[in-house]
Every structure is written in structure tokens, then in C-alpha cells.
Design an enzyme around this catalytic site. Structure first.
Site, PDB file in Angstrom:
ATOM      1  N   GLN A   1      29.761  41.672  38.584  1.00 60.89           N
ATOM      2  CA  GLN A   1      30.900  42.496  38.216  1.00 60.89           C
ATOM      3  C   GLN A   1      31.157  42.419  36.717  1.00 60.89           C
ATOM      4  O   GLN A   1      30.579  41.592  36.010  1.00 60.89           O
ATOM      5  CB  GLN A   1      32.138  42.036  38.980  1.00 60.89           C
ATOM      6  CG  GLN A   1      32.512  40.576  38.718  1.00 60.89           C
ATOM      7  CD  GLN A   1      33.437  40.003  39.762  1.00 60.89           C
ATOM      8  OE1 GLN A   1      34.059  40.707  40.531  1.00 60.89           O
ATOM      9  NE2 GLN A   1      33.548  38.679  39.794  1.00 60.89           N
TER      10      GLN A   1
ATOM     11  N   HIS B   1      50.596  36.563  45.605  1.00 62.96           N
ATOM     12  CA  HIS B   1      49.986  35.318  46.069  1.00 62.96           C
ATOM     13  C   HIS B   1      50.920  34.489  46.939  1.00 62.96           C
ATOM     14  O   HIS B   1      50.464  33.843  47.893  1.00 62.96           O
ATOM     15  CB  HIS B   1      49.491  34.502  44.869  1.00 62.96           C
ATOM     16  CG  HIS B   1      48.314  35.121  44.184  1.00 62.96           C
ATOM     17  ND1 HIS B   1      48.410  35.752  42.974  1.00 62.96           N
ATOM     18  CD2 HIS B   1      47.011  35.244  44.578  1.00 62.96           C
ATOM     19  CE1 HIS B   1      47.219  36.222  42.635  1.00 62.96           C
ATOM     20  NE2 HIS B   1      46.364  35.933  43.573  1.00 62.96           N
TER      21      HIS B   1
ATOM     22  N   ASP C   1      40.358  33.724  41.161  1.00 58.89           N
ATOM     23  CA  ASP C   1      41.281  33.481  40.047  1.00 58.89           C
ATOM     24  C   ASP C   1      42.048  32.179  40.204  1.00 58.89           C
ATOM     25  O   ASP C   1      42.698  31.714  39.263  1.00 58.89           O
ATOM     26  CB  ASP C   1      42.259  34.649  39.892  1.00 58.89           C
ATOM     27  CG  ASP C   1      42.984  34.998  41.181  1.00 58.89           C
ATOM     28  OD1 ASP C   1      43.378  34.074  41.924  1.00 58.89           O
ATOM     29  OD2 ASP C   1      43.147  36.201  41.465  1.00 58.89           O
TER      30      ASP C   1
ATOM     31  N   ASP D   1      33.817  31.953  46.676  1.00 56.44           N
ATOM     32  CA  ASP D   1      33.839  33.167  45.862  1.00 56.44           C
ATOM     33  C   ASP D   1      32.420  33.444  45.384  1.00 56.44           C
ATOM     34  O   ASP D   1      31.730  32.531  44.925  1.00 56.44           O
ATOM     35  CB  ASP D   1      34.778  33.018  44.667  1.00 56.44           C
ATOM     36  CG  ASP D   1      35.019  34.336  43.951  1.00 56.44           C
ATOM     37  OD1 ASP D   1      36.027  34.998  44.238  1.00 56.44           O
ATOM     38  OD2 ASP D   1      34.189  34.714  43.100  1.00 56.44           O
TER      39      ASP D   1
ATOM     40  N   ASP E   1      28.154  34.415  49.109  1.00 61.72           N
ATOM     41  CA  ASP E   1      28.706  35.541  49.850  1.00 61.72           C
ATOM     42  C   ASP E   1      29.513  35.014  51.033  1.00 61.72           C
ATOM     43  O   ASP E   1      29.054  34.147  51.789  1.00 61.72           O
ATOM     44  CB  ASP E   1      27.561  36.432  50.336  1.00 61.72           C
ATOM     45  CG  ASP E   1      28.051  37.560  51.204  1.00 61.72           C
ATOM     46  OD1 ASP E   1      28.635  38.507  50.663  1.00 61.72           O
ATOM     47  OD2 ASP E   1      27.852  37.477  52.433  1.00 61.72           O
ATOM     48  N   ALA E   2      30.734  35.534  51.216  1.00 56.98           N
ATOM     49  CA  ALA E   2      31.631  35.036  52.258  1.00 56.98           C
ATOM     50  C   ALA E   2      31.028  35.209  53.645  1.00 56.98           C
ATOM     51  O   ALA E   2      31.193  34.346  54.520  1.00 56.98           O
ATOM     52  CB  ALA E   2      32.978  35.748  52.165  1.00 56.98           C
TER      53      ALA E   2
ATOM     54  N   ASP F   1      41.102  36.762  50.709  1.00 54.99           N
ATOM     55  CA  ASP F   1      41.657  37.349  49.489  1.00 54.99           C
ATOM     56  C   ASP F   1      40.531  38.033  48.713  1.00 54.99           C
ATOM     57  O   ASP F   1      40.137  37.598  47.637  1.00 54.99           O
ATOM     58  CB  ASP F   1      42.311  36.241  48.648  1.00 54.99           C
ATOM     59  CG  ASP F   1      43.024  36.793  47.417  1.00 54.99           C
ATOM     60  OD1 ASP F   1      43.347  37.993  47.396  1.00 54.99           O
ATOM     61  OD2 ASP F   1      43.247  36.010  46.467  1.00 54.99           O
TER      62      ASP F   1
END
Length: 560
Positions: free
Chosen positions: A250, A282, A306, A326, A396-397, A414
Site C-alpha cells: 500500500q 477505536h 496503527d 497486520d 494475511d489475516a 479492524d
């Protein structure tokens, strides 16, 4: 002897042309991927943009193959040098100039597709021109075609590997373009030097000056590409850009408006976080679920790079293990080290350790407890309380859930909105079924689900998909000024009665400090306006029928 020397010269020329074809095949595919990546970052919807760019480029390659017939034979070598020089200029400067148009004109898609078309024409010219040149150095047409085409195809494979495993990982897209352009220019230079020495093309001071100018331009562009990128991106954002980086996954940008101390985080141009109101998101994501489950020892966060969701979970003293997954290591590293982000997430990554992946599954590395000073004891020594053991994994989730063992009391999903095929997969029935299997019997999941106002059909599709995966669900929403009305779903195994969950919600307390949410605020979040949860659509999102991708990109954000 003379015949032997001529044969060696012919063979070397043929080998040189095959090498040029190999390198140009590699560069050609890389330039295609760069243009497709650029279109995805600027125009969004990567699935459509990759299809459009590759299709359009192939069309213009066909056009280039047609017009090569008009090139006279005695100008073929000069034409090839011109093609490679043109590819160097167009390929190298296209990301920079496209960014420039994006920031200063509403017609930037035309600029982007103009470069796609130009590069396609030049690539389309390459193969037939080289074949025609090599025809003078090959005895058989079949040998000529076989050598040239195989070199091109093999080069394309090598180019794909270089793009995925080198350029995407270690270079911004602007630098990757200039590096690829440098190889194209090198082909032109080698061809120019060899055939000039052999007397097959005349020495031309003008051509030498042009190539010198192109070389200096590429060097200047490469050396200044990162500085230019930040300057060119600035018109795209309201506040000063203080960080910009394109990772393998990204494009990350951080802006900072100092008068209000407002920090914004953007991923691929989409706002992900605003420091002035991020607590609304959050705290709503974390605290209702944390206080509706009877046990909260093991927590799994999917996404949340984040660190803000992790910050909220760490407030609970009875949490013993937290795993955060993540995909992008650059994002979690940035959140752990950048002073603006660490100030927002309260250094939530400070004492985390990274998980490692093995063939047998996901295995934890060294777990490091996170401690907090809770005051002074009677002996004057500080009281230290262990909060949790935090592990961070860049994976990867979906793959993580497939490989990881054990169960979690709460799974916080999230993830970014389902705007691309790879993200839509993480909102599918199959993915949610994996989430369900990893929940403890009395556990709960909370899923960010886009906007129930701006993306109503997407929001409701996510709810239907969760139910199809075997969950009972409870929707809730809150106004987050930076995003508008935003929604989530609480999800649990139906062994727990819905009335039991709603009774817990009515009696819920929040025993930790918060800046926004209270039990009363959460009660209000459960209330939706008339018709907000009603729809005629019945589709669910699956891997083979990713309907959510279409809903989000074409039927959301008040575009219907």
C-alpha cells in the site's frame, strides 16, 4: 577465415538482439505492472484498474505491431534505439507526471491512460522490429522467431518476479519506474554502440546528444524522485505531508496540521485515522465487546496496524495475551516508531514481539510482558502490574486463521473497507467461518463494517454474511466526524441467547478510562433510524461471488 569472422559477427549480433529482447520483455511487463499499480492507487478499485490497464495496453501493443510495417528496413536499428529511448522517458517519468496531473487537473485519468497507450504502442513495436533486424543475422525464420519470442516470454517471467519480490518491496513506485527506464536506456546505448562500431548505422552527433540528454534526465529523475513524490502529493492533501512511502502492499501518507496538532493517516489515498476524533472509532470498536464477554484473557486483533485498537485493549488488567495480525510490516513498524503515531497509540507496540510462521502453523516467538507503573508501594518501590503479553505478526489475516491453533475470547476485525478483491475476501462467508471457529464458546467478535448511511447496502451485506457464517449479530453505529456515520457488528455463536447479550449491554459498565464512550453512549449506538436496517437485497459475500466488492465500489457512498 573471413567467412568465419563474419559468421561470428552475425552470431554475436543475434545473441545481442536476443539479450535485448529478454531485457525488454522484462522491462515491458514491469512497466505494465507499474501503470496498473499507479491506476489502482489513484483511481481505486484495483481489480478493475488492473484489467483496464492490461487490456488497454495489449490493444495498443497490437496497434504498434501494425504500424511497424511502415518502417523502412534501413531505419530499423535506429527505430529500435528510438523505441528503447522512448520507453525510458515515458516509463521513467510517467508516475511523476501522472501524480502531477492528479494534483492539478481533473483530467488526470486521461494523462494516466495516455501514458498506458504510449507505452503499449512502444512495447508493441519492439518485438516485430527486433525480429526484422535479427532476420539478417539468422538463417531460418523459425529459428529467428523461436529465439526472439522465447527470450521475450522468459524475460516477462523474470520481470514479474523482479517486480513482486524486489521493486515492490524495496522501492517507491517512482524509483521503480526510473530503474526500469534505466535498463531500457541501457539497451538503446548498447545497440547504438555496437551497430555504430560495425558501421551498420552512421555516427550521428545529434543522436549522441539526445541520448546524453536522456541519460542525464533519468539520473536526475531517480535522484530526486522521492523529493518530487512528496511535493507532487502535497496538493492531494489539505495538510502538510510529513511522511510518504509506498510499500509492497500500500501507499502510506501521514499529514500534520500543527495549529490544531491534527494528524491524519492515509492508506492508498483513503483516510484511515484522524487524531482529533479517532477515539470515537477505536473506543466504540473495542470497549463494548470487551465488556460484554465474561472472560477476556486472550484477544486477537486482525488489522489495526496503527496500534490504536491495541492501545485500548491494553487498558484491561485481566488480559493476558494479545495477538495483532497486520499484513504490512512497514505499517506496524511505522506505528511503533514514528513519533506522531506513537503519541496517538501511546506506544502500544513498545514491548511487542513478532510471531514467526512455520510449516506446521503459526508459532509464537518470545513473548514479552507489557507492564504499567500503578503507583508506589509502602516500601517506596513502584508497583508494577503485568498487563499482557503482546505479539505482532505480519501475515494475511485469512492465512493466519487457517494456520493458527487455539481460541480467543475476543476477535477484533479492524480491516480496511472492502474496496479491492483481496480485501473483499476478508469480508466473505468463508473468512467469517474461520473467525467463528477460532472463538471460544462464550467469545465474541467485533467487525468494522463501513458506513450504514453512505454505504448502507455494504453494511447490511456484511451483516447477512456474518449470519450465513453461523453468527448471531448485533449492529451498532456512531458518528465519527472524519468519516460520518460509521458502523460495526458484534457477532457471537448462537449458543448464547440474543436476549442475554442485550441484557448484558443494558447493564454494561466500562471500568477503564475512556475519552468518549460510556455505557449510555453505547446504548444510543444500538438505535438506528427508521428503515436504516431494511433492504430488498439478499446476497451474501463469498469467495466465488464477491458481491460486496460491487456493492461497495458502485452502489455505495450515495452513488446509486
Amino acid at each position: 577465415m573471413t567467412s568465419s569472422l563474419n559468421r561470428r559477427s552475425l552470431n554475436f549480433a543475434s545473441v545481442l538482439l536476443c539479450a535485448c529482447m529478454f531485457a525488454s520483455g522484462a522491462c515491458g511487463i514491469i512497466l505494465e505492472y507499474i501503470q496498473a499499480s499507479l491506476a489502482s492507487m489513484i483511481l481505486g478499485n484495483s481489480f478493475e484498474q488492473w484489467a483496464m490497464v492490461i487490456g488497454l495496453m495489449l490493444f495498443w501493443m497490437g496497434f504498434g505491431s501494425l504500424i511497424q510495417a511502415r518502417i523502412p528496413k534501413h531505419r530499423l536499428i535506429l527505430t529500435f534505439i528510438g523505441i528503447e529511448t522512448g520507453l525510458a522517458l515515458a516509463g521513467g517519468f510517467s508516475p511523476t507526471l501522472t501524480y502531477l496531473s492528479y494534483g492539478h487537473t481533473a483530467h488526470y485519468p486521461l494523462v494516466l491512460y495516455a501514458f498506458v497507450s504510449l507505452i503499449g504502442i512502444l512495447i508493441g513495436l519492439e518485438i516485430p522490429v527486433i525480429i526484422r533486424i535479427n532476420n539478417d543475422f539468422s538463417h531460418e525464420l523459425s529459428t529467428n522467431l523461436g529465439n526472439i519470442l522465447s527470450a521475450d516470454y522468459i524475460g516477462s517471467l523474470i520481470g514479474s518476479l523482479v517486480y513482486v519480490f524486489v521493486l515492490l518491496r524495496y522501492f517507491p513506485i517512482t524509483e521503480a519506474a526510473f530503474l526500469t527506464a534505466g535498463v531500457n536506456f541501457l539497451l538503446a546505448l548498447i545497440t547504438f554502440a555496437y551497430f555504430t562500431r560495425k558501421g551498420l548505422i552512421a555516427k550521428s552527433p545529434l543522436l549522441f546528444l539526445v541520448m546524453t540528454g536522456v541519460f542525464l534526465g533519468l539520473v536526475l529523475g531517480y535522484k530526486n524522485s522521492r523529493v518530487w513524490q512528496v511535493k507532487l502529493e502535497q496538493p492531494l492533501y489539505d495538510d502538510p505531508v510529513v511522511f510518504s512511502r509506498t510499500t509492497q502492499y500500500q501507499h502510506i501518507v501521514i499529514t500534520h496540521y500543527q495549529p490544531l496538532d491534527e494528524v491524519r493517516l492515509f492508506l492508498n489515498g483513503n483516510l484511515q485515522l484522524n487524531s482529533l476524533d479517532e477515539e470515537r472509532y477505536h473506543e466504540s470498536l473495542v470497549h463494548p465487546a470487551m465488556n460484554l464477554i465474561p472472560v477476556r484473557k486472550r484477544i486477537l486483533i486482525l488489522g489495526g496496524g496503527d496500534g490504536c485498537a491495541l492501545r485500548e485493549v491494553l487498558k484491561y488488567k485481566d488480559v493476558r495475551q494479545i495477538t495483532l495480525v497486520d499484513l504490512d510490516p512497514a505499517m506496524t513498524s511505522l506505528a511503533a516508531t514514528h513519533p506522531l503515531l506513537t503519541r496517538i497509540n501511546k506506544n502500544s507496540f513498545q514491548d511487542s514481539r513478532t510471531l514467526v510462521f512455520s510449516g506446521e502453523g503459526v508459532q509464537p516467538g518470545e513473548k514479552t510482558p507489557v507492564y504499567v507503573n500503578t503507583g508506589s508501594s509502602k516500601k517506596g518501590k513502584p508497583k508494577i502490574h503485568e498487563i499482557a503479553r503482546v505479539n505482532v505478526m505480519n501475515l494475511d489475516a485469512d492465512l493466519f486463521l487457517s494456520k493458527a491453533s487455539g481460541f480467543w475470547d475476543l476477535i477484533i476485525v479492524d480491516l480496511p473497507d472492502p474496496s479491492t478483491p483481496e480485501l473483499s475476501k476478508l469480508y466473505s462467508r468463508e473468512f467469517y467461518a474461520k473467525v467463528r471457529r477460532k472463538l471460544s464458546l462464550t467469545g465474541m467478535a467485533v467487525i468494522q463494517a463501513t458506513s450504514p448511511y453512505f454505504a448502507k447496502e455494504s453494511f447490511l451485506c456484511i451483516g447477512r454474511t456474518l449470519e450465513a457464517a453461523g453468527f448471531a449479530v448485533l449492529p451498532f453505529h456512531e458518528n465519527v466526524p472524519s468519516f460520518g456515520d460509521w458502523g460495526w457488528f458484534l457477532a457471537w455463536k448462537p449458543v448464547q441467547d440474543r436476549n442475554e447479550i442485550t441484557d448484558r449491554a443494558k447493564a454494561m459498565t466500562i471500568p477503564v478510562s475512556t475519552r468518549f464512550i460510556t455505557p449510555q453512549v453505547f446504548q444510543s449506538q444500538l438505535v438506528f433510524g427508521k428503515g436504516m436496517l431494511e433492504t430488498q437485497k439478499t446476497e451474501i459475500n463469498t469467495l466465488l461471488y464477491p458481491v460486496l466488492l460491487t456493492l461497495y465500489n458502485h452502489e455505495s457512498w450515495l452513488t446509486e
